[in-house]
Design a protein around this motif. Sequence first.
Motif, PDB file in Angstrom:
ATOM      1  N   VAL A  37       0.842  -1.202   0.000  1.00  9.89           N
ATOM      2  CA  VAL A  37       0.000   0.000   0.000  1.00  9.89           C
ATOM      3  C   VAL A  37       0.871   1.244   0.000  1.00  9.89           C
ATOM      4  O   VAL A  37       0.594   2.204  -0.702  1.00  9.89           O
ATOM      5  CB  VAL A  37      -0.963  -0.027   1.198  1.00  9.89           C
ATOM      6  CG1 VAL A  37      -1.702   1.307   1.319  1.00  9.89           C
ATOM      7  CG2 VAL A  37      -1.958  -1.172   1.033  1.00  9.89           C
ATOM      8  N   LYS A  38       1.994   1.168   0.750  1.00 10.42           N
ATOM      9  CA  LYS A  38       2.900   2.314   0.804  1.00 10.42           C
ATOM     10  C   LYS A  38       3.439   2.630  -0.594  1.00 10.42           C
ATOM     11  O   LYS A  38       3.470   3.787  -1.019  1.00 10.42           O
ATOM     12  CB  LYS A  38       4.070   2.019   1.760  1.00 10.42           C
ATOM     13  CG  LYS A  38       3.801   2.537   3.165  1.00 10.42           C
ATOM     14  CD  LYS A  38       5.042   2.422   4.026  1.00 10.42           C
ATOM     15  CE  LYS A  38       4.673   2.763   5.486  1.00 10.42           C
ATOM     16  NZ  LYS A  38       5.442   1.924   6.426  1.00 10.42           N
ATOM     17  N   SER A  39       3.863   1.633  -1.293  1.00 19.61           N
ATOM     18  CA  SER A  39       4.442   1.917  -2.605  1.00 19.61           C
ATOM     19  C   SER A  39       3.357   2.359  -3.590  1.00 19.61           C
ATOM     20  O   SER A  39       3.631   3.053  -4.554  1.00 19.61           O
ATOM     21  CB  SER A  39       5.181   0.690  -3.158  1.00 19.61           C
ATOM     22  OG  SER A  39       4.286  -0.374  -3.334  1.00 19.61           O
ATOM     23  N   LEU A  40       2.071   1.955  -3.317  1.00 21.93           N
ATOM     24  CA  LEU A  40       0.993   2.381  -4.215  1.00 21.93           C
ATOM     25  C   LEU A  40       0.616   3.838  -3.988  1.00 21.93           C
ATOM     26  O   LEU A  40       0.132   4.501  -4.901  1.00 21.93           O
ATOM     27  CB  LEU A  40      -0.248   1.503  -3.999  1.00 21.93           C
ATOM     28  CG  LEU A  40      -0.216   0.109  -4.654  1.00 21.93           C
ATOM     29  CD1 LEU A  40      -1.462  -0.664  -4.267  1.00 21.93           C
ATOM     30  CD2 LEU A  40      -0.085   0.205  -6.171  1.00 21.93           C
ATOM     31  N   GLU A  41       0.847   4.332  -2.772  1.00 23.19           N
ATOM     32  CA  GLU A  41       0.467   5.705  -2.428  1.00 23.19           C
ATOM     33  C   GLU A  41       1.075   6.718  -3.389  1.00 23.19           C
ATOM     34  O   GLU A  41       0.503   7.743  -3.686  1.00 23.19           O
ATOM     35  CB  GLU A  41       0.890   6.037  -0.989  1.00 23.19           C
ATOM     36  CG  GLU A  41      -0.193   5.704   0.015  1.00 23.19           C
ATOM     37  CD  GLU A  41       0.321   5.737   1.453  1.00 23.19           C
ATOM     38  OE1 GLU A  41       1.513   6.085   1.653  1.00 23.19           O
ATOM     39  OE2 GLU A  41      -0.455   5.404   2.353  1.00 23.19           O
ATOM     40  N   LEU A  42       2.256   6.377  -3.893  1.00 25.34           N
ATOM     41  CA  LEU A  42       2.967   7.279  -4.796  1.00 25.34           C
ATOM     42  C   LEU A  42       2.137   7.585  -6.041  1.00 25.34           C
ATOM     43  O   LEU A  42       2.187   8.649  -6.582  1.00 25.34           O
ATOM     44  CB  LEU A  42       4.303   6.662  -5.219  1.00 25.34           C
ATOM     45  CG  LEU A  42       5.400   6.639  -4.153  1.00 25.34           C
ATOM     46  CD1 LEU A  42       6.573   5.809  -4.663  1.00 25.34           C
ATOM     47  CD2 LEU A  42       5.820   8.056  -3.810  1.00 25.34           C
TER      48      LEU A  42
END
Lengths: 291, 548
Positions: free
Chosen positions: B401-406
Amino acid sequence: MDRTTCQEMLKIVLEVIQDIPTLPNVVYHLTRLMENPATSALQVSEVISRDQALTAKVLKLVNSAYYGFPRKINTVSQAVVILGYNNIRNLVFTTSVFDVVVKPNGSEPLFNKVKFWEHSLGCAASAKIITKKMGFKKTEETFIAGLLHDLGKIVLYHFLEGESAEVLMVAAERDLLLIEAEQEVLGINHTYAGKLLADKWNLPRDITAAISFHHNPLPAGDNFRLCSIIHLADILSRCLNIGSGGDNKIPLLNERSWEVLNLSWDKMKHILSEVETEMEKAQAFINLLEA
Amino acid sequence: MDTTGEKNISVLGDDPGLLKAAMISQQDEISQLTWLCDSMEKLLSLHNQEQIQEGFLLLVEEITNYRHCVLYLFGDAPHQYSIQACRGITAEEVQTKYQLEADILRWVIKENRWTVIPGEGNGNEDFWVSILPLVSAGKEIGFLLLNTCPDQRIFTQGNLRRLTYIASYVALALENGRLYQNIVNTKNYLKDIIENINEGILTLGIDGNISLLNRNVTALLGLASADIVGQSCQHCLSPELKRAFDIIIGQTFKQGYVMDYRLDHTPQEGQSIPLAINCSLLRDEKGVPNGVIITLRDLTTSLELQRFRELDAMKDEFISNVSHELRTPLGIITSYIEALLERVKPEDLATQRKFLSIANQACDRITGLVNNLLDLSQIESGRFFLDLKRVNLKDIAVSVVKSLELCQGEVEVQLALAQDLPYILADEEKIYQAILNIASNALKYSPVGRTVLIKVFKDNNMVKLMVHDEGVGIPEDELPYVFEKFYRSSSSAAGFQGSGLGLPIAKHIVEAHQGTIEVESTLGKGSIFTISLPFPDGNERGGSYGGE
Ligand SMILES: [Fe+2]
Ligand SMILES: [Fe+2]
């Protein structure tokens, strides 16, 4: 014709036949010899060679176009081993019969002699072709039987003469078959007269049967098939207008004979077309006989 | 000269003597003919040419006591003959000793009678040459050349009759033998064709009994034995085949034929043969149907070929997709760097930064695509290994999810994580990639303002991760194919980009971990992808949901 005249007529015919010469001795010797299966070519040729005139005639015939052997045949014994026993026997018979019947005292028969032999030849050629087409080997036997089938007519119209003139007239006036007119006028017909002469000459049994039964093969017994072939050949020869046997009517074909011969119309067509060529060869044969 | 002949001639005038001799000879002849009939019967029953010849030459020897003889047979061309057998002489000697003259030979064969040839030693010389033609029902088969003593007792009329008779029967026997051999050859030839043809051939009579079958039929139908000719077709077939055959034969009798009837036949457990069955009527010479001929074709090979062709087409399409995927981010990078170099002032740091970050994103897209391609090639070549460690699926979900936030932009990602989840044994990097593939797929198909929900929880003996989107959904008939390589949803035609590699890679990774991946979808409402992974015994801690 009543019974007495019929019997008188028979007597007259028998007397006439009595006066017809016998066949030469050599023919009888040959007949005896041929009854023996062990007979060799040398024996046959020795018997024939005793009669110089016959020997000459046989050599002339075996070298004729009728047999068509591609080399010259020099001796009678060669002729036997090349043409076979039956051919030689038939040849000797026919030659001898012709010597007796064709030139008796140089007189002429009541009917046209040339046309009569043409008819006989037509019947002989047809008989030979029919036999061949039926797949039988005895073509020479049926040829000779065809040639001599009307032998009785020689007796009635050549040796008897006077009484037979009326038969020819009746047949012509009322458009009858000769055999019907003979029966009516003389009470005896040419098949019977022919049989009497054949018996006197001791002709082979099959040829005698053909002479007796060529107008009605039914009583022919063992020889029914041969007599049926001659019966049909006689009719074919008349249909093809080859010569004349003294009348111009075509007899009815015996149904039983037609059944036994078992020829298809297709085969009949072939037979008719081959008769002509065979006639030419056979004419050469007759010319030599008459010479 | 022979002595019997001499005696016969000397008694010619003596009729009783001659008659007696003739009678004795006739009796001999009859007994010989009976003996001959038996021999002929035996000859006619033979089919073998050698045996017929042998019997024939023995008979002729008995009758003629020949010194030598040569059997010639005619070939197919007219007037062409060749030596078939020799007795007492070799074929080479025959060539030098005899020059047969064609016209004489022709004449003898036409007359079809045993004939002594003059000039060839006939007469004074010490041998006779004769020819015995072999003619059957008008067909010229051949002839026998004989060299005999010049003995008068040989060429008698009795022997002439006998030999001519024997010759015609032998000709018939030889012709029959030849015809028989022809039939046997034709039969063998047809059998060869039927046995070696690629297809299975089966013929049935009108009564349903098998009249012919080839090897292929026994193999394709899994029949126990080929020895069932004459038996009812119904008794030899499995129920499955019986049903199919009933339909096929019924239709054939109605319309005359059946073309390419498809049947997946299972002759034995675990073996399936795709069959194409053709059937047509057999008719007798009058045109009346008297049976059916059925041909069976094994489609395995042709179906495989068809699949290869389809794969080939998919690869072509894939390459064009990948090129397109690479060109788009490359185009972005090129144009932004051009702008940076030529149009953005060196002191405008904010714009520089913005442009560089766009170029960076495009680089990430290219990297992701290339990574996918590499993974795929690893999977395809079998070089795919897992580095298993204790991991918590929850942690992986969080970093995804963190990497998708970008890049999530206008789509909100919600996370629902159960507490106290059991750890699993997994290759962290690979599971991360699988989840990333599925989640980014969900984002890609979600319209602006919608939510993507990611839930992690324990269910029975599995740890599950569910990705729930409110996107366009997948048509029901396409659901079975979404995990296939190179598959791209029909929606991708509507402007969605993708290589068609993310989902198959995810599926492969999950299955390598003994897990499963499933999809449910409602068109227009969204899709749910569920990954289930097993956890090792003894670390079950149970758990409840909690936000993060
Ligand atoms: Fe007559
Ligand atoms: Fe006549």
